[in-house]
Scaffold this active site. Structure first.
Site, mmCIF file in Angstrom:
data_model
loop_
_atom_site.group_PDB
_atom_site.id
_atom_site.type_symbol
_atom_site.label_atom_id
_atom_site.label_comp_id
_atom_site.label_asym_id
_atom_site.label_seq_id
_atom_site.Cartn_x
_atom_site.Cartn_y
_atom_site.Cartn_z
ATOM 1 C CD GLU A 183 2.801 6.021 -5.732
ATOM 2 O OE1 GLU A 183 2.803 6.523 -4.799
ATOM 3 O OE2 GLU A 183 2.300 4.819 -6.073
ATOM 4 N N GLY A 198 5.737 3.080 0.418
ATOM 5 C CA GLY A 198 6.472 3.965 -0.175
ATOM 6 C C GLY A 198 6.139 3.964 -1.786
ATOM 7 C CB SER A 258 -0.878 -0.091 1.165
ATOM 8 O OG SER A 258 -0.114 0.329 2.385
ATOM 9 C CE LYS A 259 -0.269 7.382 -2.706
ATOM 10 N NZ LYS A 259 0.516 7.088 -3.457
ATOM 11 N NE ARG A 260 0.304 0.328 6.124
ATOM 12 C CZ ARG A 260 1.304 -0.864 6.323
ATOM 13 N NH1 ARG A 260 2.192 -0.592 6.984
ATOM 14 N NH2 ARG A 260 0.814 -2.016 5.648
#
Ligand code: GLU
Length: 469
Positions: free
Chosen positions: A250, A244, A240-242
């Site tokens: 991205e 990185g 997930s985003k968490r």
């Protein structure tokens, strides 16, 4: 299994981003197609009309292009094929492998409750009623699935999986408004696209059983299945985003090269012995679905950085220069036309330790500065010292006498100068570096001066020597 030529596909839904897991699925499909001399196709599953904007579709196309995994044929758009999906359902009705279900919402609710109480799946009475008794009211079309026996999914990654048919309900193929359901559309599209191997995330494993029943209801050949394990974060939890990053863009923005990701993602769930670094050609020649492991893979930033450094050291400097220019412009650093060539020329001297193209962009900044450079306060103070100033004058003369302006000659000259001064390089090296770079990160002295060229290097030293005392 038939000997049809291999055709694989990636079938993403446009969500507005391309997850790294989707990129890995695309890669495995692409590798398998290339390995077998087959074809790799793209289908856009755009039936969610709200999310399937043109921009969201473009994200997928751009993501695949960036990854270097372009499809061999133009994309197939699922929504546009709804008439074909409906026609196939008519065929199933004619074959008796589907039926119209006229249960009202209330009847369905009552049946659901009863089924729950009896510990069985929902069954419509219309499965066995004659179509002649059909009332004049909305209906769904359901698959007439076998109620006994088992459905086998012989998955190339997960092994043989058995589903008891009594646990599978008669799934809906067409909704009351006549729109096709997901599982129906996937089967019809895969059949029409002549897909031989369905390689996708293991979140679709249960769908494989349902889709097998639809294939059988149509008398169509079932493709080979391969359900890939998920990619988790370094902590083993769902990526997930968490962690990185999760979208392909991205990773691009963070300065990773597509060839790094191809190599890295190939290692997530598949591998060739202990080989960490391999080319596309090697991956293509070695890849086989049967070697994919079924346990979830974990993203490992250290490994990714290590690989990226490898590919940065390998890449064409002119190509890296364009990437670096893009990064600098996004930071609002003014880059002139002539700087492109200067950056490309500098890259070989600065890329040794760069883990990302962002670091590479930091590392070339020193050559782009305009004379006279702003020197760090500490350097100015050191140069104000008479002894140091005198030494710098002699250094300027020694460097001015260097013949070929290249790394070996400059290294020799610097060593000879240190010797003639009777001091170590540490006595003037850090100051020279600051004079050449204005305090920005720079490679070793000979590299920095070679990157800058004779005129610019000597000019920067002259500027420092003419500082007001
Ligand atoms: N559209 C599905 C997804 O994005 C993929 C379906 C498939 O590969 O069969 O997860």
């Amino acid at each position: 299994m038939s000997d049809r030529p291999v055709r694989t596909r990636i079938a993403p839904s446009p969500t507005g981003m391309m997850h790294i897991g989707t990129a890995r699925t695309a890669l495995f499909n692409w590798l398998y197609a290339r390995h077998t001399g087959g074809q790799f196709l793209l289908r856009i599953e755009d039936t969610d009309r709200e999310r399937s904007t043109e921009a969201a579709v473009q994200v997928i196309i751009d993501g695949l292009r960036w990854m270097g995994l372009e499809a061999d044929e133009p994309p197939v758009f699922q929504f546009a094929r709804a008439d074909r999906h409906r026609a196939v359902v008519d065929e199933m009705l004619a074959r008796g492998s589907a039926y119209r279900d006229y249960m009202t919402p209330e009847e369905l609710e009552a049946e659901r409750e009863l089924a729950r109480a009896e510990g069985r799946v929902v069954r419509s009475p219309w499965r066995d009623l004659s179509p002649n008794d059909a009332p004049d009211r909305p209906f769904v079309v359901r698959l007439k699935a076998p109620q006994d026996g088992e459905t086998l999914v012989d998955d190339k990654v997960k092994g043989l999986i058995r589903f008891e048919n009594r646990t599978l309900d008669d799934l809906i193929l067409l909704r009351t408004d006549g729109t096709p359901t997901y599982n129906l559309a996937v089967v019809v599209d895969d059949h029409d696209m002549e897909i031989t191997h369905v390689i996708r995330g293991d979140d679709h494993l249960n769908n494989a059983a349902r889709q097998t029943l639809i294939y059988q209801g149509l008398g169509w050949e079932v493709p080979a299945w391969a359900h890939l394990p998920m990619i988790n974060g370094p902590d083993g939890k769902k990526l997930s985003k968490r962690h990185g990053a999760q979208a392909v863009t991205e990773f691009d923005d963070m300065g990773y090269l597509p060839e790094t990701l191809r190599n890295y993602l190939a290692k997530l769930g598949w591998g060739h012995g202990d080989d960490e670094i391999f080319s596309d050609a090697e991956a293509i020649s070695w890849f086989d679905i049967k070697d994919v492991v079924s346990a979830p893979a974990r993203l490992d930033w250290d490994k990714l950085n290590h690989l990226n450094n490898h590919y940065i050291r390998l890449a064409d400097p002119a190509r890296l220069a364009e990437l670096v220019v893009g990064i600098l412009e996004s930071r609002e650093v003014r880059v002139r036309e002539a700087d492109h060539a200067l950056i490309a020329h500098t890259i070989p001297f600065v890329r040794e330790g760069a883990k990302t193209t962002l670091e590479l962009a930091d590392a070339v900044l020193f050559v782009l500065k305009d004379r006279p450079l702003e020197l760090p306060e500490k350097t100015r103070a050191q140069l104000a010292d008479a002894e140091m100033a005198a030494r710098f004058k002699r250094l300027r003369a020694a460097l001015g006498a260097v013949g070929a302006w290249d790394v070996p000659s400059l290294e020799t000259a610097l060593r000879a100068f240190a010797e003639s001064e009777g001091v170590g390089l540490g006595k003037f090296g850090p100051q020279l570096r600051a004079v050449l770079s204005g305090g920005s990160p720079a490679p070793d002295l000979a590299g920095a001066m070679t990157a800058l060229g004779r005129e610019e290097s000597l000019g920067r030293i002259d500027d420092a020597l003419s500082l007001p005392a």
